[in-house]
Design a protein around this motif. Sequence first.
Motif, short mmCIF file in Angstrom:
data_model
loop_
_atom_site.label_atom_id
_atom_site.label_comp_id
_atom_site.label_asym_id
_atom_site.label_seq_id
_atom_site.Cartn_x
_atom_site.Cartn_y
_atom_site.Cartn_z
N THR A 1 0.89 -1.25 0.14
CA THR A 1 0.03 0.06 0.03
C THR A 1 0.86 1.39 -0.06
OG1 THR A 1 -1.75 -1.03 1.07
CG2 THR A 1 -1.93 1.33 1.32
N LEU A 2 1.67 1.39 0.85
CA LEU A 2 2.90 2.30 1.05
C LEU A 2 3.41 2.64 -0.56
CD1 LEU A 2 4.66 2.10 4.46
CD2 LEU A 2 2.78 3.62 3.51
N LEU A 3 3.75 1.58 -1.02
CA LEU A 3 4.71 1.69 -2.38
C LEU A 3 3.55 1.97 -3.41
CD1 LEU A 3 7.41 1.19 -3.51
CD2 LEU A 3 6.45 -1.21 -4.15
N ARG B 1 -6.89 6.89 2.31
CA ARG B 1 -6.22 5.90 1.58
C ARG B 1 -5.59 4.59 2.26
NH1 ARG B 1 -2.25 10.30 -0.81
NH2 ARG B 1 -1.07 8.57 -1.98
N PHE B 2 -5.40 4.77 3.47
CA PHE B 2 -4.46 3.48 4.37
C PHE B 2 -5.52 3.04 5.52
CE2 PHE B 2 -1.69 6.34 2.44
CZ PHE B 2 -0.54 5.53 2.12
N ASP B 3 -6.69 3.66 5.50
CA ASP B 3 -7.71 3.05 6.71
C ASP B 3 -7.87 1.42 6.48
OD1 ASP B 3 -8.14 5.45 7.82
OD2 ASP B 3 -10.04 5.70 6.99
N GLU B 4 -8.03 0.91 5.55
CA GLU B 4 -8.40 -0.51 5.54
C GLU B 4 -7.10 -1.11 5.72
OE1 GLU B 4 -9.53 -3.81 2.10
OE2 GLU B 4 -10.49 -1.73 2.03
N THR B 5 -5.98 -0.80 5.10
CA THR B 5 -4.49 -1.52 5.49
C THR B 5 -4.11 -1.56 6.82
OG1 THR B 5 -3.81 -0.87 2.93
CG2 THR B 5 -2.13 -1.38 4.79
#
Length: 177
Positions: A61-63, A88-92
Motif C-alpha cells: 500500500t505504501l509503495l 487511503r490507508f484505513d483498510e490497510t
Amino acid sequence: MTTEATRRVALAFSLFDANANGVLEADDFELMADRVVGEAHASDQAAKDAMRGAFRRYWTTLLTELDENGDGEISFEEFTACVLSPERFDETVAVFAEALAALGDPDGDGLIERPLFMALMTAIGFEPANIDALFDAFEPTDGDRIRVETWVAGIKDYYAPGKAGIPGDHLVVGTPV
C-alpha cells in the motif's frame, strides 16, 4: 495534523525502517514481520501468516500510494502522506491492527495479557517503559489484560492526524499526554 500525530508518524517511520538506512523498503517489512512473528510463540500458523500478510500489504500500500518518484523506496516525506490522507490507508491499517491483536490473543478469549503485549511491541521496536504506559492507558482489567478491540482501536487512532491525547501518544518519547 496535530503535533502529537507528527511525532507518532516520525516514530512509526523510524521503526518501520528496520535496517536503519533512512528509507522504507520491502526488506524492512520482512525484517519487522520476522521479529514480531518470532515473539508469537503460542499463536497458530494462520495468525502468524496473517501478520506476515499484513506487513506485506502495508508495504504494498505504501509503495502503490506514496512512491512518487518510483524508486521502490519510501522517504520520510512520502511516508507522512499516509497520515495526511488516512482514507487511503484505513483498510490497510485495520488489517494490520487486527492481525497484530490476533497474535496477542493466541487463546482467542478476546483478552491480551501484558507480557505478550510487551513482547510484541518490543519486537516492533517501542521502548519498554512507553509500552507499559500504553498498556496502562488502555485500562487493563483484573488479571492485567486488555481487550483485543481496545488495542485494534488504539492502533487505528495512532495513525489519525487529528487525534491528540490518545493512549498511543505514550509510545512517543517526550510527548506530553
